[in-house]
Design an enzyme around this catalytic site. Sequence first.
Site: not given
Length: 236
Positions: A119, A146
């Site tokens: 991320c 995620r």
Amino acid sequence: MKKHYLLLTLLMTAVSGLAHADDAAIQQSLKKLGLQQTEIQPSPLPGMKTVLTESGVLYVTEDGKQFIQGPLYDVSGGQPVNVTNKLLEKKVEALSSEMIVYKAPKEQHVITVFTDITCGYCRKLHSQMADYNALGITVRYLAFPREGMNGQVAKNMESVWCAADPKKAFSTAMNGGEVSPIDCKIDLSQHYKLGILYGIQGTPAILLQNGMMIPGYQGPQEMKQLLDSQKAGGQG
């Protein structure tokens, strides 16, 4: 005296039986929605139960016929309190020994960050770790890949957490470095499931000590200002 004791025992047995009957009705209803993993607890809402599921926290009527999803707030005091997040505090602390922690030398605040090593904003946050720590902010990391627990990111994050020096491996991964495959007994799915209970949909997700969840990146200075204001407001 014996009659009184017998009556009390029968009453407790009846109440216990009713509770199990309620739980069974709730479990049956939630199975129809595909929710298999449930943990049923008492609720502050009359006539309802709190249910922790793989899809988040639900408040379900005792007959299992209706439910609501989302945070529950107590507004009886001076400041609103997120009751749902408060409920999860023990689960956070149960994972404290598995957190990757960057402790501030002069600690004033502690934040728990659900993170993903791929991320961009998670990497930006980590690149400023010295600034957070200098401002008295200790940062504790939990894993929240995620794409879920079946992808390559989850495997790489497990290797990071299993490394002989997790902090070094974590920083390497955050800088785009290669992660060497390592196995150990740490189960990062527990981190991920906790994130789901908090309703996390993206990273970084920053959990404050008072139970407030901040979605998204916060720079060191704005994080410090927010934490100071929360502390001054008596939420903690």
